[in-house]
Scaffold this motif. Structure first.
Motif, mmCIF file in Angstrom:
data_model
loop_
_atom_site.group_PDB
_atom_site.id
_atom_site.type_symbol
_atom_site.label_atom_id
_atom_site.label_comp_id
_atom_site.label_asym_id
_atom_site.label_seq_id
_atom_site.Cartn_x
_atom_site.Cartn_y
_atom_site.Cartn_z
ATOM 1 N N THR A 467 52.578 -22.751 -38.400
ATOM 2 C CA THR A 467 52.429 -21.661 -39.370
ATOM 3 C C THR A 467 53.599 -21.649 -40.340
ATOM 4 O O THR A 467 53.420 -21.497 -41.557
ATOM 5 N N VAL A 468 54.822 -21.811 -39.807
ATOM 6 C CA VAL A 468 56.007 -21.883 -40.670
ATOM 7 C C VAL A 468 55.883 -23.058 -41.643
ATOM 8 O O VAL A 468 56.183 -22.930 -42.838
ATOM 9 N N GLY A 469 55.426 -24.199 -41.144
ATOM 10 C CA GLY A 469 55.271 -25.377 -41.996
ATOM 11 C C GLY A 469 54.284 -25.156 -43.128
ATOM 12 O O GLY A 469 54.507 -25.609 -44.261
ATOM 13 N N ILE A 470 53.197 -24.435 -42.840
ATOM 14 C CA ILE A 470 52.192 -24.185 -43.877
ATOM 15 C C ILE A 470 52.719 -23.193 -44.910
ATOM 16 O O ILE A 470 52.487 -23.347 -46.117
ATOM 17 N N VAL A 471 53.458 -22.166 -44.464
ATOM 18 C CA VAL A 471 54.093 -21.243 -45.416
ATOM 19 C C VAL A 471 55.007 -22.025 -46.357
ATOM 20 O O VAL A 471 55.000 -21.817 -47.580
ATOM 21 N N SER A 472 55.786 -22.953 -45.794
ATOM 22 C CA SER A 472 56.688 -23.768 -46.613
ATOM 23 C C SER A 472 55.907 -24.644 -47.588
ATOM 24 O O SER A 472 56.293 -24.798 -48.750
ATOM 25 N N SER A 473 54.789 -25.215 -47.138
ATOM 26 C CA SER A 473 53.966 -26.058 -48.022
ATOM 27 C C SER A 473 53.369 -25.244 -49.160
ATOM 28 O O SER A 473 53.269 -25.725 -50.291
ATOM 29 N N ILE A 474 52.940 -24.006 -48.864
ATOM 30 C CA ILE A 474 52.409 -23.133 -49.925
ATOM 31 C C ILE A 474 53.495 -22.837 -50.949
ATOM 32 O O ILE A 474 53.268 -22.892 -52.171
ATOM 33 N N GLU A 475 54.710 -22.542 -50.472
ATOM 34 C CA GLU A 475 55.811 -22.234 -51.394
ATOM 35 C C GLU A 475 56.148 -23.433 -52.271
ATOM 36 O O GLU A 475 56.441 -23.285 -53.461
ATOM 37 N N ARG A 476 56.088 -24.641 -51.703
ATOM 38 C CA ARG A 476 56.422 -25.844 -52.474
ATOM 39 C C ARG A 476 55.291 -26.263 -53.414
ATOM 40 O O ARG A 476 55.442 -27.235 -54.159
ATOM 41 N N GLY A 477 54.159 -25.568 -53.361
ATOM 42 C CA GLY A 477 53.045 -25.873 -54.259
ATOM 43 C C GLY A 477 52.188 -27.036 -53.814
ATOM 44 O O GLY A 477 51.389 -27.567 -54.606
ATOM 45 N N GLU A 478 52.317 -27.451 -52.549
ATOM 46 C CA GLU A 478 51.562 -28.611 -52.062
ATOM 47 C C GLU A 478 50.116 -28.265 -51.710
ATOM 48 O O GLU A 478 49.287 -29.155 -51.548
ATOM 49 N N LEU A 479 49.813 -26.969 -51.545
ATOM 50 C CA LEU A 479 48.466 -26.559 -51.143
ATOM 51 C C LEU A 479 47.792 -25.701 -52.215
ATOM 52 O O LEU A 479 46.919 -24.891 -51.907
ATOM 53 N N TRP A 543 56.026 -4.810 -39.461
ATOM 54 C CA TRP A 543 54.699 -4.383 -39.923
ATOM 55 C C TRP A 543 53.749 -5.578 -40.015
ATOM 56 O O TRP A 543 52.586 -5.497 -39.608
ATOM 57 N N LEU A 544 54.232 -6.698 -40.552
ATOM 58 C CA LEU A 544 53.392 -7.898 -40.683
ATOM 59 C C LEU A 544 52.902 -8.381 -39.321
ATOM 60 O O LEU A 544 51.740 -8.787 -39.171
ATOM 61 N N ILE A 545 53.783 -8.347 -38.326
ATOM 62 C CA ILE A 545 53.395 -8.806 -36.990
ATOM 63 C C ILE A 545 52.391 -7.840 -36.368
ATOM 64 O O ILE A 545 51.401 -8.269 -35.759
ATOM 65 N N ARG A 546 52.631 -6.536 -36.535
ATOM 66 C CA ARG A 546 51.708 -5.538 -35.980
ATOM 67 C C ARG A 546 50.310 -5.701 -36.590
ATOM 68 O O ARG A 546 49.288 -5.530 -35.914
ATOM 69 N N HIS A 547 50.255 -6.043 -37.880
ATOM 70 C CA HIS A 547 48.970 -6.079 -38.583
ATOM 71 C C HIS A 547 48.583 -7.490 -39.042
ATOM 72 O O HIS A 547 47.809 -7.627 -40.002
ATOM 73 N N HIS A 548 49.095 -8.536 -38.368
ATOM 74 C CA HIS A 548 48.835 -9.896 -38.873
ATOM 75 C C HIS A 548 47.363 -10.314 -38.771
ATOM 76 O O HIS A 548 46.941 -11.282 -39.416
ATOM 77 N N LEU A 549 46.573 -9.593 -37.987
ATOM 78 C CA LEU A 549 45.143 -9.907 -37.886
ATOM 79 C C LEU A 549 44.282 -9.006 -38.781
ATOM 80 O O LEU A 549 43.067 -9.210 -38.877
ATOM 81 N N LEU A 550 44.891 -8.021 -39.398
ATOM 82 C CA LEU A 550 44.141 -7.019 -40.153
ATOM 83 C C LEU A 550 43.313 -7.634 -41.274
ATOM 84 O O LEU A 550 42.122 -7.335 -41.428
ATOM 85 N N MET A 551 43.920 -8.489 -42.067
ATOM 86 C CA MET A 551 43.228 -8.999 -43.251
ATOM 87 C C MET A 551 42.083 -9.938 -42.872
ATOM 88 O O MET A 551 40.988 -9.875 -43.450
ATOM 89 N N LEU A 585 50.566 -14.856 -45.039
ATOM 90 C CA LEU A 585 50.642 -15.021 -43.587
ATOM 91 C C LEU A 585 49.259 -15.278 -42.987
ATOM 92 O O LEU A 585 49.112 -16.131 -42.098
ATOM 93 N N THR A 586 48.240 -14.589 -43.475
ATOM 94 C CA THR A 586 46.885 -14.773 -42.954
ATOM 95 C C THR A 586 46.376 -16.179 -43.220
ATOM 96 O O THR A 586 45.797 -16.816 -42.345
ATOM 97 N N ILE A 590 45.580 -18.797 -40.114
ATOM 98 C CA ILE A 590 44.252 -19.401 -39.890
ATOM 99 C C ILE A 590 44.344 -20.915 -39.962
ATOM 100 O O ILE A 590 43.797 -21.631 -39.117
ATOM 101 N N ARG A 591 45.058 -21.414 -40.966
ATOM 102 C CA ARG A 591 45.134 -22.863 -41.148
ATOM 103 C C ARG A 591 45.872 -23.538 -39.991
ATOM 104 O O ARG A 591 45.566 -24.673 -39.620
ATOM 105 N N ALA A 592 46.855 -22.843 -39.395
ATOM 106 C CA ALA A 592 47.655 -23.431 -38.315
ATOM 107 C C ALA A 592 46.940 -23.406 -36.970
ATOM 108 O O ALA A 592 47.435 -23.972 -36.009
#
Length: 738
Positions: A467-479, A543-551, A585-586, A590-592
């Motif tokens: 999940t951390v790796g995918i967040v980093s890939s999104i930030e770098r514009g790879e996805l 808050w993100l962890i409490r509601h990470h499945l909400l979306m 995060l969602t 999901i992707r991870a």
């Protein structure tokens, strides 16, 4: 032959029954595999004796009348699983007689009649050597050749010539071929050793990886047993003990798998895991089911196999039998003529393209260096030297509570998590070394933990790192192509640290009795200040962890065309910044989960939910009444259709209930209008449309309404093998259903 076959089948079944009984009693997998191999040896010897002494007795002592029956491949190692193939090599003299051919055929036909899977080859010694020079598979099989029966002198000659003509060849090429073969196998079975349905034989961290180590060691060190590996310096005594424990456990799992399935099946699938856990005596406790405890042990063993692989590869590099990784070679070229010193990290140096320690007491003098090692490796884009990792594992007890709470250590860890270009690579390295679980004890609880369901493909720790790796890939514009919205809003977020920490911690409370989102929120409130996050960042992460499945749950399980759904969602989110962070995060979560879980349909649902909630959270149209929104939707529809009288518009508008006008997009409404106007009265009509981006095929049915209509349609779709992603059902005021 039928009488012989019946007797030997009985003998083999009895041997398998006894082996299974002993395995259930003592759990010794290696002993089980050896006992099955010994039984097979006895069967082949008896067939050979019967053939050579009774059925085809020798008429002379000519050299053409001798042969050797040799076990090769896995059977050559003296271990067999209940459903394994029997690999035989019949070593023949240069000139062979008709009698020898008859003996070979008799043995093979009898084994085949026993329903055994037999791989075989009949070759002269010269053919064995010639083929081993050109075929790596034959070379490896011959490397493990083991004498069963026949002429021992012929077998000794084969071994002698193989050693002098083949093993004396380019050893580096053999090592490179075996490691390349391993990489291809991993690519085929799944790159990660933390797949929740692993392949016990060919998967990463499985038996074949141990076999590869032994093949290389046998080729280089001329060993015939794992004990000799320690004597000749390939492994330490402690590492040899780990090798044997791993081998024993994996053989136990594989043998149980074959006994249960009744065939040579090596995929540890969900439907087998629970029974094998029971057979191995695992009990559930501390919030983990027995099957989850068993699989956690399995993944820890796979991790140990990976550590052994790295240790042997380091030894090979030291002997210049293996190339260093490409990344490290590049770094070494950049630093050519350099002594290996690092200006920004005085305690470290580059050795053979890897990050090494300048002193063996660095960790004991300052345990923070155990965290700093990975930060420096990430900064310089290199791997840690295996010797440094070996010392690191021995020094793990130095990571005490004081080190965990040390501000410098936590600042370094936060740098690893948020500053590098590939934080998942460094985090995985830390996890493999055991540092991550020590430094964050809550993370240590979920290391190698599986989630016993069909949804997750990886263990919890591997899922978090991915999940951390995918967040980093999104930030770098790879996805950007896959996730255009997440990529476009990432530069606008203000809580960059929060999204990375939340990605790492969102499932950290899995395996506990209480809801993991609630427990995870509590853990985040304790950990984030330790990492150096501000109060507002800590609250955001919690808050993100409490509601990470909400979306994802709202998007996939609720009607997004119902305005109350959007209002309820926005009421929980409450700010545009949280909405942005939750979307990123969602998507990453999901992707991870695993390959094939993310698709365009899920992406479209998330983008729709984001688009509907954004104006509400940014002060948009929350006060528009339901009646006004229905009227607005109808006006936009009729503006797109010309030539209608006022009466026709009123009649068509009245045909659909309000839910239809509020829930269906304008382009769909126009397509439905075409479908409905072309339908004969009270007759069913259908249309099919495929959307490549969302990977969805949409079937539209317009038909007279009647009870169980939805059940009939969905049942037919399921019977045809379709996976139903979603459904929208509307009845009309004139008794039809859309």
């Amino acid at each position: 032959r039928p009488g012989i076959v019946a007797h030997l089948k009985s003998v083999l079944q009895s041997a398998k029954h006894n082996a299974e009984r002993r395995l259930l009693q003592d759990g010794n997998g290696t002993a089980c595999a050896k006992s099955l191999s010994l039984c097979e040896d006895a069967i082949i010897r008896s067939l050979f004796d019967l053939a050579t002494e009774t059925i085809f007795p020798a008429r002379s002592n000519a050299d053409s009348e001798v042969m050797a029956v040799v076990a090769v491949g896995g059977y050559g190692r003296g271990t067999l699983a209940p459903g394994s193939d029997i690999d035989l090599l019949f070593v023949l003299p240069d000139r062979q007689s008709e009698r020898i051919q008859n003996i070979v055929e008799f043995i093979l036909y009898t084994l085949w009649d026993m329903r055994q899977k037999v791989g075989h080859a009949t070759r002269s010694i010269e053919e064995c050597i010639r083929l081993a020079r050109t075929d790596n598979t034959i070379l490896t099989a011959t490397l493990e050749a083991r004498f069963i029966c026949g002429n021992p002198a012929l077998f000794k000659r084969l071994v002698r010539e193989f050693r002098s003509d083949i093993v004396a060849m380019d050893t580096k090429a053999f090592v490179a071929d075996k490691l390349a073969e391993r990489d291809m196998r991993h690519h085929k079975t799944g790159e990660s050793r933390y797949l929740v349905e692993p392949d016990v034989k060919d998967g990463k961290g499985g038996l074949r990886d141990l076999n590869t180590l032994f093949w290389i060691a046998k080729f280089l060190y001329a060993t015939n047993s794992t004990d000799e590996l320690a004597k000749k310096g390939a492994f330490s005594r402690e590492e040899l003990t780990i090798f044997k424990k791993c081998e024993n456990f994996l053989w136990a799992v594989r043998c149980h798998l074959h006994f249960i399935s009744g065939r040579g099946n090596d995929r540890l699938s969900f439907d087998r895991q629970s029974e094998i856990a029971e057979r191995l005596g695992y009990k559930g406790h501390a919030g983990l089911r027995h099957v989850e405890r068993f699989m956690k042990h399995y993944f820890l063993v796979a991790k140990d196999v990976g550590n052994l692989t790295r240790i042997l590869c380091a030894s090979l590099e030291a002997r210049q039998m293996k190339d260093v990784p490409a990344l490290s070679r590049t770094l070494r070229r950049v630093r050519s003529g350099d002594s290996g010193n690092l200006a920004d990290a005085p305690g470290f140096r580059i050795d053979g393209g890897r990050l090494a320690l300048r002193s063996a007491v660095m960790f004991s003098q300052d345990p923070v260096n155990m965290i700093r090692l990975f930060a420096v490796a990430g900064r310089h884009g290199t791997e840690a030297h295996p010797d440094a990792l070996k010392l690191l594992r021995k020094s793990l007890p130095l990571i005490s509570k004081n080190i965990c709470s040390d501000p410098e250590a936590n600042a370094i860890f936060l740098e690893i998590l948020t500053q590098g270009s590939e934080p998942d690579v460094i985090l995985r390295m830390m996890n493999e070394a055991g540092v991550l679980g020590r430094f964050i004890p809550e993370f240590g609880r979920i290391v190698a933990m599986m989630q016993f369901n069909m949804y997750h493909h990886y263990t919890v720790d591997e899922h978090l790192i991915r999940t951390v790796g995918i967040v980093s890939s999104i930030e770098r514009g790879e996805l950007t192509e896959d996730h255009p919205l997440a990529a476009s809003i990432f530069p606008t977020i203000t809580s960059r640290k929060a999204i990375y920490v939340a990605a790492l911690l969102h499932d950290i409370a899995k395996g506990r009795k209480e809801d993991h989102s609630v427990a995870g929120e509590r853990i985040a409130l304790e950990l984030c200040p330790r990492f150096g996050l501000s109060r507002s960042e800590t609250e955001t992460v919690a808050w993100l962890i409490r509601h990470h499945l909400l979306m994802s749950e709202t998007a996939q399980m609720r009607d997004l065309n119902d305005f109350k759904t959007i209002l309820d969602f926005a009421g929980v989110v409450q700010s545009l910044e949280r909405l942005k962070l939750l979307l990123i995060l969602t998507v990453a979560d999901i992707r991870a989960v695993g390959p094939g879980v993310w698709n365009g349909w899920k992406g479209q649902l998330l983008r729709t939910l984001y688009a509907e909630a954004e104006p509400i959270l940014s002060g948009g149209h929350t006060a528009i009444s339901r009646r006004d929104r229905v009227a607005d939707a109808q006006d936009r529809f009729f503006e797109s259709i010309s030539g209608w009288s006022r009466e026709e518009k009123i009649a068509y508008a009245a045909r659909h209930y309000d839910a239809y006008w509020l829930s269906v997009s304008l382009d769909k409404q126009l397509k439905h209008h075409t479908l409905i106007t072309n339908a004969p009265p009270k007759t069913m009509i259908t249309s099919v449309e495929t959307d490549a981006f969302t990977a969805i095929t949409e079937l539209t049915v317009y038909t007279p309404d009647h009870p169980r209509l939805l059940a009939l349609i969905t049942g037919a779709c399921a019977a045809a093998g379709a996976n139903i992603a979603g459904a929208q059902i509307f009845t009309t005021t004139d008794g039809m259903a859309l």
